[in-house]
Design a protein around this motif. Structure first.
Motif, PDB file in Angstrom:
ATOM      1  N   PRO A 130       0.825  -1.225   0.000  1.00  0.00           N
ATOM      2  CA  PRO A 130       0.000   0.000   0.000  1.00  0.00           C
ATOM      3  C   PRO A 130       0.856   1.271   0.000  1.00  0.00           C
ATOM      4  N   LEU A 131       2.007   1.235   0.688  1.00  0.00           N
ATOM      5  CA  LEU A 131       2.880   2.403   0.700  1.00  0.00           C
ATOM      6  C   LEU A 131       3.446   2.655  -0.694  1.00  0.00           C
ATOM      7  N   TYR A 132       3.804   1.579  -1.393  1.00  0.00           N
ATOM      8  CA  TYR A 132       4.294   1.723  -2.768  1.00  0.00           C
ATOM      9  C   TYR A 132       3.213   2.355  -3.648  1.00  0.00           C
ATOM     10  N   TYR A 133       1.995   1.893  -3.492  1.00  0.00           N
ATOM     11  CA  TYR A 133       0.882   2.449  -4.269  1.00  0.00           C
ATOM     12  C   TYR A 133       0.680   3.925  -3.929  1.00  0.00           C
ATOM     13  N   ALA A 134       0.799   4.280  -2.647  1.00  0.00           N
ATOM     14  CA  ALA A 134       0.652   5.674  -2.244  1.00  0.00           C
ATOM     15  C   ALA A 134       1.750   6.545  -2.852  1.00  0.00           C
ATOM     16  N   LEU A 135       2.966   6.008  -2.944  1.00  0.00           N
ATOM     17  CA  LEU A 135       4.061   6.752  -3.555  1.00  0.00           C
ATOM     18  C   LEU A 135       3.822   6.968  -5.047  1.00  0.00           C
ATOM     19  N   LEU A 136       3.210   5.976  -5.715  1.00  0.00           N
ATOM     20  CA  LEU A 136       2.861   6.156  -7.119  1.00  0.00           C
ATOM     21  C   LEU A 136       1.881   7.311  -7.288  1.00  0.00           C
ATOM     22  N   LEU A 137       0.890   7.361  -6.403  1.00  0.00           N
ATOM     23  CA  LEU A 137      -0.062   8.467  -6.464  1.00  0.00           C
ATOM     24  C   LEU A 137       0.629   9.803  -6.201  1.00  0.00           C
ATOM     25  N   ALA A 138       1.538   9.798  -5.217  1.00  0.00           N
ATOM     26  CA  ALA A 138       2.238  11.034  -4.880  1.00  0.00           C
ATOM     27  C   ALA A 138       3.079  11.534  -6.050  1.00  0.00           C
TER      28      ALA A 138
END
Length: 232
Positions: A172-180
């Motif tokens: 989920p953190l990786y996915y959040a970084l993609l969004l960021a």
């Protein structure tokens, strides 16, 4: 379709997405072992469901001896993985397949990590190569998840509760970084801002529906705002 269209997706999946996927599914394998289930159960649950929230629902139910009934557990897994439906709807035009039958092999691999990577990468890929690219990425991610689950099962003794909890949040953190990384674009920015605002609902609603309701409200708000302003 070029003969090597599959390979770029495979290589992409073995980078940062594969590391994040492996870390998360190591924790899942350890959770299966802690629940007293078999290593085969870990692999089959991973490859058969390929959605961490649904897998965790089944682990919890199976570890408790299916006290609420198998049907209730299955419905719970379906409900928490219902997010795959809007993902499938949104990625279908991006895949640009001339025939709906060409999309069928891609369906089992529509999950958060392949979907997020494909939505970023496929616009720059030639249209005839998009389905093979996605298959390369999705199949590789699927294999990584299964083998990481098996490894996590056997390494469970070396992973404390804090380590397992931390590993579960890597993907989920990786996915959040993609969004960021895409906050300069209107659609990701709306998604992040509306999601953050709707997260307050998680404090007001019962735990059983809080996260689902917050996601539904935040996502719907982002969609309606984008539709009103005609932005992508």
């Amino acid at each position: 379709m070029t003969s090597n269209a599959f390979l770029p997706g495979l290589r992409e999946a073995l980078g940062a997405p594969g590391i994040a996927m492996a870390a998360t599914f190591l924790a899942f394998g350890a959770a299966v072992q802690e629940a007293g289930l078999s290593p085969g159960w870990a692999v089959l649950a991973c490859w058969g469901i390929y959605g961490m929230p649904g897998q965790l629902v089944l682990v919890q139910a199976a570890g408790a001896g299916w006290t609420g009934g198998v049907g209730i557990a299955v419905l719970g897994a379906v409900a928490v993985n219902a997010r795959f439906l809007p993902m499938a709807v949104s990625i279908t035009p991006v895949l640009s397949a001339r025939s709906r039958w060409r999309l069928l092999p891609a369906v089992p691999f529509i999950a958060v990590t392949p979907w997020a990577a494909a939505m970023r990468a496929l616009p720059a890929v030639d249209r005839p190569d998009r389905v093979p690219w996605f298959l390369g990425f999705g199949l590789t991610s699927w294999m990584v998840a299964g083998f990481a689950s098996l490894a996590g099962f056997h390494l469970a003794g070396a992973l404390g509760p804090e380590a397992r909890a931390g590993l579960l949040f890597v993907n989920p953190l990786y996915y959040a970084l993609l969004l960021a990384a895409d906050l300069d674009r209107p659609a990701p920015r709306r998604a992040v801002l509306c999601g953050a605002a709707a997260a307050a609902l998680a404090w007001l609603l019962p735990a059983s529906v809080a996260l689902l309701a917050a996601g539904l409200v935040g996502g719907t708000a982002a969609f309606l705002i984008g539709r009103r302003h005609g932005a992508g």
